[in-house]
Write an enzyme that holds these catalytic residues in place. Structure first.
Site, PDB file in Angstrom:
ATOM      1  N   GLY A 134     -26.258 -15.407   6.045  1.00  0.00           N
ATOM      2  CA  GLY A 134     -27.561 -16.329   6.065  1.00  0.00           C
ATOM      3  C   GLY A 134     -27.878 -16.615   4.580  1.00  0.00           C
ATOM      4  O   GLY A 134     -27.945 -15.594   3.690  1.00  0.00           O
ATOM      5  N   GLY A 222     -40.941 -21.310  15.370  1.00  0.00           N
ATOM      6  CA  GLY A 222     -40.963 -20.475  14.456  1.00  0.00           C
ATOM      7  C   GLY A 222     -40.566 -19.125  14.600  1.00  0.00           C
ATOM      8  O   GLY A 222     -40.876 -18.157  14.216  1.00  0.00           O
ATOM      9  N   GLY A 226     -33.011 -20.195  14.907  1.00  0.00           N
ATOM     10  CA  GLY A 226     -32.606 -21.495  14.784  1.00  0.00           C
ATOM     11  C   GLY A 226     -33.011 -22.508  15.813  1.00  0.00           C
ATOM     12  O   GLY A 226     -32.326 -23.207  16.302  1.00  0.00           O
ATOM     13  N   GLU A 260     -31.273 -33.103  11.219  1.00  0.00           N
ATOM     14  CA  GLU A 260     -32.542 -32.235  10.946  1.00  0.00           C
ATOM     15  C   GLU A 260     -32.689 -31.949   9.432  1.00  0.00           C
ATOM     16  O   GLU A 260     -33.916 -31.750   8.889  1.00  0.00           O
ATOM     17  CB  GLU A 260     -32.074 -30.791  11.518  1.00  0.00           C
ATOM     18  CG  GLU A 260     -33.224 -29.860  11.270  1.00  0.00           C
ATOM     19  CD  GLU A 260     -32.683 -28.544  12.113  1.00  0.00           C
ATOM     20  OE1 GLU A 260     -33.610 -27.525  12.002  1.00  0.00           O
ATOM     21  OE2 GLU A 260     -31.494 -28.173  12.769  1.00  0.00           O
ATOM     22  N   ASP A 272     -26.763 -22.971  11.801  1.00  0.00           N
ATOM     23  CA  ASP A 272     -27.473 -22.980  13.130  1.00  0.00           C
ATOM     24  C   ASP A 272     -26.896 -24.163  14.157  1.00  0.00           C
ATOM     25  O   ASP A 272     -26.794 -23.894  15.171  1.00  0.00           O
ATOM     26  CB  ASP A 272     -29.100 -23.534  12.849  1.00  0.00           C
ATOM     27  CG  ASP A 272     -29.795 -22.267  11.881  1.00  0.00           C
ATOM     28  OD1 ASP A 272     -28.967 -21.367  11.663  1.00  0.00           O
ATOM     29  OD2 ASP A 272     -30.847 -22.618  11.657  1.00  0.00           O
TER      30      ASP A 272
END
Length: 454
Positions: A134, A222, A226, A260, A272
């Site tokens: 990531g 949160g 993802g 997004e 994601d």
């Protein structure tokens, strides 16, 4: 239907000759005898009349003398299956009656197919659990460097329900945020300056009809899983179910990224959206020209052992991945150690992939510790004294490794724990207010379907 019923029905005071006339008037060669209140009391066919006349009866006699009082009827809500079985037994016309025995319909072998009724579509998209890599899936990094991410999806979903409307009105309900957006039509939505994430998705799809859209999720906002990408993917899939030419998983992921990241403006990477669209375990590679998703096939025993050893827990602290990614971007503008940390993360990602496909799960688990040490170098906001305390307590209780999921700064912690140590680790985490969360892996990715509204 009323015209046909009038043609084939007669009253108890009618004559046998009236019944013959009624029988000859219809293709079904049958007559129905009803009381003034509409109750069906008898059925007459050619054979009934013939037998009555051969026994000495008169055509001037009342029809009740030749009608069959032991007829077969069905309720007007009888399933097609029941009717077809009766037709297969030799019946040609079957009366349909209500709960009071009143004649309401006549079913024949030309029973038509059910007419179309309004439909709704549903979709669900899983969240991802990122093991390694990531940060390398951020565009500004992989345009110049090799990037790879190792992740899987878990059976925690965003659920979308889409009900098309006959008018142009648009309603968007976000259950988790307790929000309701209302627009008179698509043009009003497109012209709205402060679009939500869901209305940003709609602005890309631009449906030619109104709709009511409902969204809910199995996980908190949160979470670091993802979740916003899962929500976006689910909404796109719900609209996709209405299309004749369905978008494939790559196209759904790209639309989700566009909505997004570009339209709604949340900073972040690409993994994601691809994870939610494809599902399962994947090694993803990112480069300037192409993104590639490589599914990983694992034996069932390996998947089960991994489920038994991975411990997912909610820290109770929400995070803002967009702000964290933006902070990481700013801190990495000059060529620095952060860039080297991402390169090391990509290298570790390939090593973890090797351990995973060879079922060397303890080594895989220990690599989570290495990636957490690297991850904390990406940005100052990834961890804190509180999260470091949680991590050290878990390791002291027996965890081999772990990491905060997503960009960090809150959300869910993931630990690799051998079963004998699980209880001790769970107790250590609960002391910090963390809540263990049961999960199963998902292997389907986003799925959608349609169903009748009634």
């Amino acid at each position: 239907m009323k015209q046909l019923l009038d043609l084939l029905t007669l009253g108890p005071q009618s004559t046998v000759m009236d019944a013959v006339t009624c029988i000859e008037a219809g293709k079904q060669k049958i007559a129905f005898v009803i009381e003034p209140d509409g109750r069906l009391v008898g059925v007459v066919v050619d054979g009934d009349v013939r037998r009555y006349l051969l026994s000495g009866g008169s055509t001037d006699a009342l029809v009740e003398h030749c009608m069959n009082r032991h007829f077969k009827s069905v309720r007007i809500d009888a399933p097609r299956e029941e009717l077809l079985k009766l037709f297969d037994l030799g019946y040609h016309a079957i009366p349909g009656v209500d709960e009071h025995g009143r004649l309401c319909d006549i079913y024949t072998r030309q029973l038509r197919a059910e007419p179309e009724v309004p439909i709704l579509t549903r979709a669900r998209a899983p969240v991802r659990m990122s093991f390694c890599g990531g940060g390398s899936d951020l565009t500004y990094f992989f345009v110049d460097h090799a990037a790879a991410v190792l992740n899987c999806t878990v059976a925690l979903y965003s659920h979308a329900t889409l009900l098309p409307r006959a008018d142009g009105v648009i309603n968007i309900y976000a259950e988790d945020l307790n929000q309701h957006e209302h627009y008179a039509d698509i043009q009003e939505l497109l012209q709205h300056e402060n679009k939500s994430l869901l209305s940003s998705v709609v602005s890309l799809i631009r449906p030619e009809h109104g709709f009511d859209l409902y969204l809910r999720s199995d996980f908190p906002v949160g979470s670091g899983l993802g979740g916003s990408s899962a929500a976006t993917t689910a909404v796109i899939a719900a609209f996709n179910e209405l299309r004749q030419d369905h978008w494939n998983a790559y196209e759904i992921a790209e639309l989700a990224f566009q909505a997004e990241r570009l339209c709604f403006g949340v900073s972040g990477g690409w993994q994601d959206q691809y994870a939610s669209a494809f599902g399962g375990f994947n090694l993803m590679e990112f480069e300037n020209q192409n993104n590639r998703v490589h599914p990983i096939r694992l034996e069932e025993s390996v998947r089960s052992e991994l489920e038994a050893c991975l411990l997912l827990c909610d820290t109770g602290v929400s995070h803002d991945s967009g702000n964290l990614h933006e902070q990481q971007r700013q801190e990495m503008q000059p060529m620095s150690s952060q860039s080297e940390s991402l390169k090391a993360s990509v290298s570790l990602c390939r090593r973890m992939h090797h351990y995973l496909i060879r079922s060397e799960l303890n080594r895989f688990g220990r690599c989570l510790h290495e990636i957490w040490m690297l991850k904390k170098q990406f940005s100052k906001g990834v961890s804190s004294t509180h999260f470091d305390g949680i991590y050290e307590a878990a390791l002291a209780a027996g965890a081999l490794g772990g990491k905060l999921l997503g960009a960090g700064g809150g959300g869910f912690f993931l630990f690799y724990v051998q079963p004998p140590s699980r209880r001790a680790v769970v107790q250590a985490l609960k002391a910090f207010g963390c809540t263990p969360t049961n999960f199963r892996f998902d292997f389907d990715g986003v799925t959608s379907w349609r169903t009748k509204t009634q």
